[in-house]
Scaffold this motif. Structure first.
Motif, mmCIF file in Angstrom:
data_model
loop_
_atom_site.group_PDB
_atom_site.id
_atom_site.type_symbol
_atom_site.label_atom_id
_atom_site.label_comp_id
_atom_site.label_asym_id
_atom_site.label_seq_id
_atom_site.Cartn_x
_atom_site.Cartn_y
_atom_site.Cartn_z
ATOM 1 N N LEU A 26 22.798 15.543 2.218
ATOM 2 C CA LEU A 26 23.903 14.855 2.299
ATOM 3 C C LEU A 26 23.753 13.745 1.008
ATOM 4 C CD1 LEU A 26 24.172 12.324 5.267
ATOM 5 C CD2 LEU A 26 22.142 13.316 4.457
ATOM 6 N N THR A 27 24.876 13.315 0.863
ATOM 7 C CA THR A 27 24.884 12.140 -0.286
ATOM 8 C C THR A 27 25.302 11.010 0.612
ATOM 9 O OG1 THR A 27 25.437 13.680 -1.921
ATOM 10 C CG2 THR A 27 25.896 11.454 -2.590
ATOM 11 N N ALA A 28 24.563 10.125 0.607
ATOM 12 C CA ALA A 28 24.766 8.883 1.575
ATOM 13 C C ALA A 28 24.488 7.433 0.655
ATOM 14 C CB ALA A 28 24.222 8.829 2.671
ATOM 15 N N LEU A 29 25.137 6.405 1.317
ATOM 16 C CA LEU A 29 24.601 5.182 0.628
ATOM 17 C C LEU A 29 23.770 4.453 1.759
ATOM 18 C CD1 LEU A 29 24.933 3.104 -1.355
ATOM 19 C CD2 LEU A 29 27.083 2.181 -0.508
ATOM 20 N N ASP A 30 24.036 4.500 3.172
ATOM 21 C CA ASP A 30 23.476 3.833 4.125
ATOM 22 C C ASP A 30 23.455 4.658 5.402
ATOM 23 O OD1 ASP A 30 21.949 1.518 4.907
ATOM 24 O OD2 ASP A 30 23.900 0.450 5.426
ATOM 25 N N LEU A 31 22.198 4.254 6.150
ATOM 26 C CA LEU A 31 22.205 4.830 7.548
ATOM 27 C C LEU A 31 22.035 3.714 8.527
ATOM 28 C CD1 LEU A 31 19.087 7.224 6.426
ATOM 29 C CD2 LEU A 31 21.294 7.901 6.687
ATOM 30 N N ALA A 32 22.670 4.096 9.654
ATOM 31 C CA ALA A 32 22.060 3.509 10.987
ATOM 32 C C ALA A 32 21.815 4.399 11.957
ATOM 33 C CB ALA A 32 23.222 2.518 11.351
ATOM 34 N N VAL A 33 20.683 3.966 12.945
ATOM 35 C CA VAL A 33 20.422 4.821 14.043
ATOM 36 C C VAL A 33 20.857 3.945 15.298
ATOM 37 C CG1 VAL A 33 18.465 5.998 15.157
ATOM 38 C CG2 VAL A 33 18.459 5.777 12.751
ATOM 39 N N LYS A 88 0.841 -1.070 -0.026
ATOM 40 C CA LYS A 88 0.194 -0.118 0.018
ATOM 41 C C LYS A 88 0.915 1.196 0.104
ATOM 42 C CE LYS A 88 -3.783 0.064 2.657
ATOM 43 N NZ LYS A 88 -4.582 -0.026 3.816
ATOM 44 N N ASP A 89 0.466 2.264 -0.850
ATOM 45 C CA ASP A 89 1.230 3.488 -0.896
ATOM 46 C C ASP A 89 1.024 4.118 0.581
ATOM 47 O OD1 ASP A 89 1.847 2.847 -3.508
ATOM 48 O OD2 ASP A 89 0.364 4.240 -4.261
ATOM 49 N N ARG A 90 2.031 4.783 0.958
ATOM 50 C CA ARG A 90 1.938 5.486 2.381
ATOM 51 C C ARG A 90 2.390 7.075 2.256
ATOM 52 N NH1 ARG A 90 2.456 3.385 7.369
ATOM 53 N NH2 ARG A 90 1.852 5.433 7.856
ATOM 54 N N SER A 91 3.232 7.237 1.383
ATOM 55 C CA SER A 91 3.472 8.740 1.392
ATOM 56 C C SER A 91 4.655 9.122 0.311
ATOM 57 C CB SER A 91 3.988 9.200 2.664
ATOM 58 O OG SER A 91 4.869 8.741 2.963
ATOM 59 N N LEU A 92 4.486 10.497 -0.180
ATOM 60 C CA LEU A 92 5.669 10.864 -1.106
ATOM 61 C C LEU A 92 5.787 10.103 -2.473
ATOM 62 C CD1 LEU A 92 8.553 11.329 1.484
ATOM 63 C CD2 LEU A 92 7.086 13.133 0.508
ATOM 64 N N VAL A 93 4.312 9.435 -2.751
ATOM 65 C CA VAL A 93 4.462 8.937 -4.223
ATOM 66 C C VAL A 93 4.665 9.858 -5.195
ATOM 67 C CG1 VAL A 93 2.813 7.694 -5.709
ATOM 68 C CG2 VAL A 93 2.930 7.141 -3.209
ATOM 69 N N GLY A 94 5.640 9.432 -6.082
ATOM 70 C CA GLY A 94 5.910 10.228 -7.314
ATOM 71 C C GLY A 94 6.973 11.495 -7.110
ATOM 72 N N GLU A 95 7.426 11.568 -5.453
ATOM 73 C CA GLU A 95 8.191 12.471 -5.432
ATOM 74 C C GLU A 95 9.718 11.989 -4.815
ATOM 75 O OE1 GLU A 95 6.610 15.204 -2.463
ATOM 76 O OE2 GLU A 95 4.449 14.654 -2.985
ATOM 77 N N VAL A 96 9.647 10.745 -4.333
ATOM 78 C CA VAL A 96 10.874 10.402 -3.740
ATOM 79 C C VAL A 96 11.404 9.011 -3.786
ATOM 80 C CG1 VAL A 96 11.928 9.770 -1.002
ATOM 81 C CG2 VAL A 96 10.640 12.216 -1.729
ATOM 82 N N ASP A 97 12.373 8.748 -4.000
ATOM 83 C CA ASP A 97 12.881 7.196 -3.983
ATOM 84 C C ASP A 97 14.062 7.032 -2.705
ATOM 85 O OD1 ASP A 97 14.285 4.780 -4.277
ATOM 86 O OD2 ASP A 97 15.439 5.662 -5.809
ATOM 87 N N PHE A 98 13.500 6.413 -1.926
ATOM 88 C CA PHE A 98 14.435 6.068 -0.556
ATOM 89 C C PHE A 98 15.438 5.245 -0.820
ATOM 90 C CE2 PHE A 98 10.494 7.964 1.592
ATOM 91 C CZ PHE A 98 11.108 9.016 2.266
ATOM 92 N N GLY A 138 18.327 14.360 -2.042
ATOM 93 C CA GLY A 138 19.849 14.120 -1.395
ATOM 94 C C GLY A 138 19.502 14.796 0.191
ATOM 95 N N VAL A 139 18.485 14.185 0.728
ATOM 96 C CA VAL A 139 18.140 14.706 2.054
ATOM 97 C C VAL A 139 17.849 13.619 2.881
ATOM 98 C CG1 VAL A 139 15.942 15.194 1.386
ATOM 99 C CG2 VAL A 139 16.950 16.457 3.418
ATOM 100 N N LEU A 140 17.953 13.735 4.245
ATOM 101 C CA LEU A 140 17.456 12.873 5.351
ATOM 102 C C LEU A 140 16.241 13.307 5.711
ATOM 103 C CD1 LEU A 140 17.879 10.364 7.392
ATOM 104 C CD2 LEU A 140 18.802 12.132 8.861
ATOM 105 N N ARG A 141 15.161 12.276 5.814
ATOM 106 C CA ARG A 141 13.847 12.732 6.276
ATOM 107 C C ARG A 141 13.574 11.886 7.272
ATOM 108 N NH1 ARG A 141 10.298 14.985 2.063
ATOM 109 N NH2 ARG A 141 11.361 15.553 0.249
ATOM 110 N N VAL A 142 12.460 12.204 8.147
ATOM 111 C CA VAL A 142 12.600 11.522 9.283
ATOM 112 C C VAL A 142 10.868 11.681 9.514
ATOM 113 C CG1 VAL A 142 12.443 11.605 11.818
ATOM 114 C CG2 VAL A 142 14.698 11.833 10.531
ATOM 115 N N SER A 143 9.880 10.547 9.968
ATOM 116 C CA SER A 143 8.622 10.562 10.100
ATOM 117 C C SER A 143 8.342 9.594 11.260
ATOM 118 C CB SER A 143 8.080 9.909 8.834
ATOM 119 O OG SER A 143 6.505 9.918 8.793
ATOM 120 N N GLU A 144 7.348 9.897 12.215
ATOM 121 C CA GLU A 144 6.980 9.256 13.025
ATOM 122 C C GLU A 144 5.682 8.413 12.757
ATOM 123 O OE1 GLU A 144 6.393 11.453 16.519
ATOM 124 O OE2 GLU A 144 8.374 11.781 16.881
ATOM 125 N N ASP A 145 5.086 8.582 11.758
ATOM 126 C CA ASP A 145 3.696 8.128 11.315
ATOM 127 C C ASP A 145 3.761 7.388 9.800
ATOM 128 O OD1 ASP A 145 3.326 10.266 9.953
ATOM 129 O OD2 ASP A 145 1.748 11.003 10.574
#
Length: 290
Positions: free
Chosen positions: A167-174, A122-132, A150-157
């Motif tokens: 930034l220009t990144a390949l992978d993330l870890a929290v 199911k589509d959740r958000s940013l359809v057509g706008e973003v490739d994570f 080229g940006v980090l995005r954060v969402s709680e929902d």
């Protein structure tokens, strides 16, 4: 000293090539092997389903899992190019990427979600706008590297997103203990944020391609040649843990302090001893990049 600089430069160059390969959004679709099983390539993510214990592999040609014979089988009927991919603790699949050729959908899928282990989405958000290209779920929050902008995005929902650092990144870890500590692999080295990804410090050694941080004292990183390292102090210092077979890493997921799943150019491998040894779980037909 000259040899050390040369080695670091080679690793950084390999990481630059890997980052460049991430921009390739083409998908040719899975091809059958002589035995009838689909041949998979271009792996973008790996994980274990918490409810069924199965291995799930996000590829250029859909989500696959091993069948009874160990051959890859498509999950559901979508052969999309699944890019960012993660499995949450409660069993939800989160992903992004591009639609399969011929499917009527926007070029960028935004955030999509599956609640039936990848059978339907199911589509959740940013359809057509973003490739994570990288998705992490920690502290009831989604951290996503938006490669389109080229940006980090954060969402709680999963619907409303906050733009944080460019930034220009390949992978993330929290950090599993601190939502404010975010690491990113870049061509200049491993970068660190202590404010939830709003700002990042300069890159530092080692030059890593993929990272995974399941528990406080076990942060794993794999370099562009397949060398696996472990940090017990959140990336301040590292010790060599082993080598993932196959070379040219494509994905890394650490499930706990000892169990790891890694994808390279010739297969998906699993370790249950912190990277000292690996067993192949799936064959990969091509190491064609991320």
């Amino acid at each position: 000293m000259k040899m050390r600089r040369t080695a670091l430069t080679a690793s950084a160059a390999a990481l630059v090539l890997t980052l460049a390969a991430c921009t390739d959004s083409g998908s040719s679709g899975a091809k059958d092997t002589e035995g009838g099983a689909p041949a998979i390539s271009h792996i973008h993510g790996v994980g274990i389903g918490p409810s069924d214990g199965k291995l799930y592999v996000a590829t250029h040609e859909g989500i696959h899992t091993p069948d009874a014979k160990g051959d890859p089988r498509l999950v559901g009927d979508r052969e999309d190019d699944f890019m960012g991919f993660t499995i949450t603790g409660d069993g939800r699949f989160l992903a992004s990427g591009h639609p399969a050729p011929g499917r009527d959908a926007p070029a960028n899928l935004g955030l999509i979600e599956s609640r039936d282990s990848g059978v339907s989405w199911k589509d959740r958000s940013l359809v057509g706008e973003v490739d994570f290209h990288s998705l992490e779920y920690a502290h009831d929050t989604i951290y996503g590297y938006d490669s389109t902008n080229g940006v980090l995005r954060v969402s709680e929902d999963g619907t409303r997103w906050e733009k944080r650092s460019e930034l220009t990144a390949l992978d993330l870890a929290v950090s599993p203990d601190d939502p404010g500590t975010v690491l990113a692999t870049t061509e200049s080295g491993l970068t660190r944020s202590t404010d939830g990804g709003r700002t990042f410090g300069p890159g530092a050694k080692p030059a890593l391609a993929f990272i995974s941080w399941p528990v406080k004292d076990a942060l794993y990183g794999i370099d562009p040649s397949g060398g696996l390292s472990r940090s017990a102090d959140g990336g301040k210092s590292w010790k060599r843990a082993g080598t993932v077979p196959g070379g040219a890493p494509q994905a890394l997921t650490a499930l706990d302090a000892r169990r790891l799943i890694a994808a390279t150019q010739d297969g998906v491998y699993e370790s249950e001893d912190g990277g000292a040894t690996f067993d192949k779980r799936l064959d990969v037909t091509s190491g064609g990049g991320h």
